[in-house]
Design a protein around this motif. Structure first.
Motif, PDB file in Angstrom:
ATOM      1  N   ILE A 222       0.845  -1.216   0.000  1.00  0.00           N
ATOM      2  CA  ILE A 222       0.000   0.000   0.000  1.00  0.00           C
ATOM      3  C   ILE A 222       0.873   1.256   0.000  1.00  0.00           C
ATOM      4  N   LEU A 223       1.964   1.224   0.770  1.00  0.00           N
ATOM      5  CA  LEU A 223       2.849   2.395   0.805  1.00  0.00           C
ATOM      6  C   LEU A 223       3.546   2.605  -0.532  1.00  0.00           C
ATOM      7  N   LEU A 224       3.841   1.537  -1.230  1.00  0.00           N
ATOM      8  CA  LEU A 224       4.512   1.672  -2.516  1.00  0.00           C
ATOM      9  C   LEU A 224       3.564   2.190  -3.596  1.00  0.00           C
ATOM     10  N   ILE A 225       2.277   1.921  -3.425  1.00  0.00           N
ATOM     11  CA  ILE A 225       1.279   2.380  -4.416  1.00  0.00           C
ATOM     12  C   ILE A 225       1.014   3.828  -4.129  1.00  0.00           C
TER      13      ILE A 225
END
Length: 154
Positions: free
Chosen positions: A151-154
């Motif tokens: 989620i953090l990478l998206i």
């Protein structure tokens, strides 16, 4: 995942040690083999698993007749403890077991091995419960952290 695998490895190692105690009881009390020969059989056969280095070292110390069974066990345990997937309470139990090892006749040794099987069974049950509860927590936490990283990478 690694933490969960360590907990499971501890449970399996304790289960294997309980089986080894049954083997030792048969070898020493029923068949009348001396302790160093029983340890040698454990090392050569496919019985030992992660315990093979401990029993091989103990057997070699006994065969050289440098030490008695208790001291040979203690030294071998100190040398191989880091490679065993055990908690400190497990190591303490094994150290206590070594103090009683080979210091009595067959009947008394049979009683010592039976008592040790009970202690190891209790530790095994505790390790199984810990592997189920804490292991599940570690696996779920790993999955949640992986999802959070995505989620953090998206």
């Amino acid at each position: 995942m690694k933490c969960s695998a360590k907990l499971k490895a501890r449970q399996l190692a304790l289960q294997k040690f309980r089986d080894i105690l049954l083997f030792l009881e048969n070898e020493m009390c029923v068949m009348g083999k001396p302790l160093n020969k029983a340890f040698e059989s454990l090392g050569k056969g496919n019985y030992g698993g992660v315990w093979v280095p401990l029993f091989n070292r103990s057997g070699s110390l006994l065969q050289e007749q440098i030490l008695d069974a208790g001291n040979a066990w203690r030294i071998a345990l100190e040398e191989t403890a880091a490679a065993l997937p055990l908690a400190q309470e497990d190591i303490d139990l094994l150290r206590d077991f070594g103090e009683l090892l080979g210091k009595s006749d067959r009947d008394m040794q049979h009683a010592v091995l039976a008592m040790e099987k009970e202690k190891v069974s209790a530790l095994e049950r505790k390790a199984k419960e810990e592997a189920e509860t804490t292991g599940k927590l570690y696996r779920n936490l790993g999955a949640l952290l992986g999802a959070a990283a995505v989620i953090l990478l998206i």
